[in-house]
Write an enzyme that holds these catalytic residues in place. Structure first.
Site, PDB file in Angstrom:
ATOM      1  N   PRO A 146      76.753  26.722  41.935  1.00 54.52           N
ATOM      2  CA  PRO A 146      77.824  25.896  42.515  1.00 54.52           C
ATOM      3  C   PRO A 146      77.292  24.992  43.622  1.00 54.52           C
ATOM      4  CG  PRO A 146      78.110  28.213  43.117  1.00 54.52           C
ATOM      5  CD  PRO A 146      76.991  28.155  42.132  1.00 54.52           C
ATOM      6  N   GLU A 189      74.827  36.798  44.294  1.00 54.66           N
ATOM      7  CA  GLU A 189      74.810  35.651  45.220  1.00 54.66           C
ATOM      8  C   GLU A 189      73.759  34.606  44.835  1.00 54.66           C
ATOM      9  OE1 GLU A 189      77.109  35.283  47.775  1.00 54.66           O
ATOM     10  OE2 GLU A 189      77.948  36.996  46.717  1.00 54.66           O
ATOM     11  N   ARG A 225      75.830  18.045  21.480  1.00 56.76           N
ATOM     12  CA  ARG A 225      76.592  17.067  20.683  1.00 56.76           C
ATOM     13  C   ARG A 225      75.976  15.675  20.757  1.00 56.76           C
ATOM     14  NH1 ARG A 225      80.083  14.038  23.647  1.00 56.76           N
ATOM     15  NH2 ARG A 225      81.616  13.643  22.003  1.00 56.76           N
ATOM     16  N   ASP A 259      82.792   7.818  24.278  1.00 54.20           N
ATOM     17  CA  ASP A 259      83.208   8.940  25.125  1.00 54.20           C
ATOM     18  C   ASP A 259      83.643   8.446  26.486  1.00 54.20           C
ATOM     19  OD1 ASP A 259      82.408  10.743  23.237  1.00 54.20           O
ATOM     20  OD2 ASP A 259      80.557  11.320  24.249  1.00 54.20           O
TER      21      ASP A 259
END
Ligand code: ADE
Length: 291
Positions: free
Chosen positions: A92, A119, A161, A176
């Site tokens: 993150p 963590e 993809r 896209d």
């Protein structure tokens, strides 16, 4: 493309056998190897984590299992002629993973993913590997998952993809939302298929008109509407040169105007409409209060 994933939950990656990625795997463009990190843990309990230096909650993944795992995976890939690997560390606290990142990754011959639990991984592992191979620390969004495996599934699908021959129609990703190179990143508007009438709901007339020019214009207007509503930041970021006359009229009707720097900003009318929820535009005199 070769993909390696080292994880303490190999079964979490089972979806890589399904659908588009599964087919790419079966047909050959993707060569996926999922490894159990605990293979490289040597104590009785196959320990892969320990308490953090400096204290604090949670546990940190240990250097040794990761070091041995990566040495082994890298050696195996080099032996099989996979080219140069890029190490992808989902976290993150990484840089945002975007469509542009997906395109760049899709051009690499070999990706190694290191999804962490707890963590995170002892920093020295990333620092050590960064001296040997390119390392990308990537976040899939501003939220914290329990581990990086779901992030790997997201990134692998976005990359796979894009590989030649994986999507049925080679043109499919040219349009896209977020396709890099486009001067304007607009969200895609709504789509419809048969039947023409469902629970009393029809299909926009223009889509069955057979008039390609009008259909393209309608789709672009819908994209502008949707982007203005869901992602106004994307409109603000757009190069205004990318908007044609009709776009500018559509944006103006939605309350957008060119700002001082030329880029579009939401005008007072749009603000006023958003304010009280009534949809009634505020009188022009009551303008820039909220800006
Ligand atoms: N691991 C935990 N949360 C994550 C996130 N948002 N992106 C990538 N990896 C993660």
């Amino acid at each position: 493309m070769r993909l390696d994933v080292v994880t303490i939950f190999p079964e979490y990656l089972d979806p890589l056998d399904v659908s588009l990625v599964g087919k790419a795997r079966a047909r050959g463009p993707l060569d996926v190897h999922v490894h159990d990190l605990r293979q490289w843990a040597h104590d009785r309990h196959n320990t892969v984590d320990d308490t953090p230096y400096g204290g604090g909650p949670g546990m940190v993944m240990k250097t040794d299992p990761w070091g041995e795992a990566l040495d082994s995976v890298v050696a195996d890939g080099y032996e099989s002629g996979a080219g140069r690997p890029v190490l992808v560390v989902p976290t993150p606290s990484g840089r945002p993973f975007t469509q542009e990142t997906a395109v760049r990754l899709s051009e690499q011959p070999w990706l190694i993913f290191t999804p962490a639990r707890y963590e995170g991984i002892d920093r020295r592992v990333v620092d050590e590997y960064a001296t040997r191979v390119p390392v990308l620390e990537l976040s899939i969004g501003d939220y914290v998952l329990a581990g990086g495996e779901a992030a790997v599934l997201v990134m692998v699908e976005a990359v796979a993809r894009l590989l030649p021959g994986v999507l049925g129609n080679a043109e499919s990703h040219r349009d896209d939302s977020f396709a890099p190179g486009a001067m304007v990143d607009l969200l895609e508007g709504p789509v419809y298929t048969k039947p023409p009438l469902w629970r009393g709901r029809g299909v926009p007339e223009v889509l069955v008109s057979g008039h390609h020019g009008r259909i393209a214009r309608w789709r672009r207007d819908e994209a502008l509407h949707r982007t203005a509503e869901h992602r106004p930041d994307l409109i603000e970021r757009c190069d205004p040169a990318a908007f044609d006359k009709h776009d500018r009229a559509t944006l103006a009707a939605l309350g957008w105007q060119p700002g001082p720097g030329g880029r579009y900003v939401r005008g007072p009318l749009a603000d006023a409409e958003g304010d009280d929820g009534s949809g009634d535009p505020e009188p022009a005199t009551g303008t820039a209060r909220r800006r």
